[in-house]
Motif scaffolding. Structure first.
Motif, PDB file in Angstrom:
ATOM      1  N   LEU A 217     -55.655  43.639 -58.988  1.00  0.00           N
ATOM      2  CA  LEU A 217     -56.868  42.571 -58.448  1.00  0.00           C
ATOM      3  C   LEU A 217     -57.142  41.950 -59.174  1.00  0.00           C
TER       4      LEU A 217
ATOM      5  N   GLN B  19     -56.843  38.578 -58.076  1.00  0.00           N
ATOM      6  CA  GLN B  19     -58.390  38.076 -56.931  1.00  0.00           C
ATOM      7  C   GLN B  19     -59.307  37.816 -58.263  1.00  0.00           C
TER       8      GLN B  19
ATOM      9  N   ARG C  53     -62.373  36.113 -57.591  1.00  0.00           N
ATOM     10  CA  ARG C  53     -63.495  36.615 -57.642  1.00  0.00           C
ATOM     11  C   ARG C  53     -64.103  37.258 -58.490  1.00  0.00           C
ATOM     12  N   ILE C  54     -63.125  39.051 -58.166  1.00  0.00           N
ATOM     13  CA  ILE C  54     -63.699  40.188 -58.453  1.00  0.00           C
ATOM     14  C   ILE C  54     -63.230  39.538 -59.993  1.00  0.00           C
TER      15      ILE C  54
ATOM     16  N   ARG D 137     -66.149  38.481 -61.862  1.00  0.00           N
ATOM     17  CA  ARG D 137     -67.284  38.879 -61.066  1.00  0.00           C
ATOM     18  C   ARG D 137     -68.679  37.432 -60.948  1.00  0.00           C
TER      19      ARG D 137
ATOM     20  N   HIS E  68     -71.059  43.875 -55.885  1.00  0.00           N
ATOM     21  CA  HIS E  68     -69.283  43.814 -56.744  1.00  0.00           C
ATOM     22  C   HIS E  68     -69.083  44.537 -56.200  1.00  0.00           C
TER      23      HIS E  68
ATOM     24  N   LEU F 167     -67.699  43.664 -53.032  1.00  0.00           N
ATOM     25  CA  LEU F 167     -65.647  43.370 -53.019  1.00  0.00           C
ATOM     26  C   LEU F 167     -64.527  43.835 -53.594  1.00  0.00           C
ATOM     27  N   LEU F 168     -64.816  44.704 -54.727  1.00  0.00           N
ATOM     28  CA  LEU F 168     -64.125  45.358 -55.413  1.00  0.00           C
ATOM     29  C   LEU F 168     -63.666  46.561 -54.611  1.00  0.00           C
TER      30      LEU F 168
END
Length: 68
Positions: free
Chosen positions: A31, A34, A36-37, A40, A48, A51-52
């Protein structure tokens, strides 16, 4: 984790806990990759979290497809 060297009685590790901890650490490592995660970009907590969940489902599907 290995026991302390000063320990007189060797402790037997709980392999089930060790395996579960390893899985969780690998999931968080995935994670974090990733971007974007990790950064945030979303403005709301709901987006959020969504998407997680999508990233976790992607990880689960990848391992599910390999297992079958």
């Amino acid at each position: 984790m290995p026991p302390r060297s000063s320990s007189k009685v060797p402790e037997h590790p709980d392999w089930r806990r060790y395996r579960d901890r390893n899985r969780i650490e690998r999931m968080f490592g995935f994670l974090k990759h990733q971007r974007r995660i990790a950064t945030r970009f979303e403005k709301t907590a709901l987006s959020h979290l969504s998407l997680l969940k999508l990233a976790a489902a992607k990880l689960w599907l990848k391992h599910f497809a390999i297992a079958t």
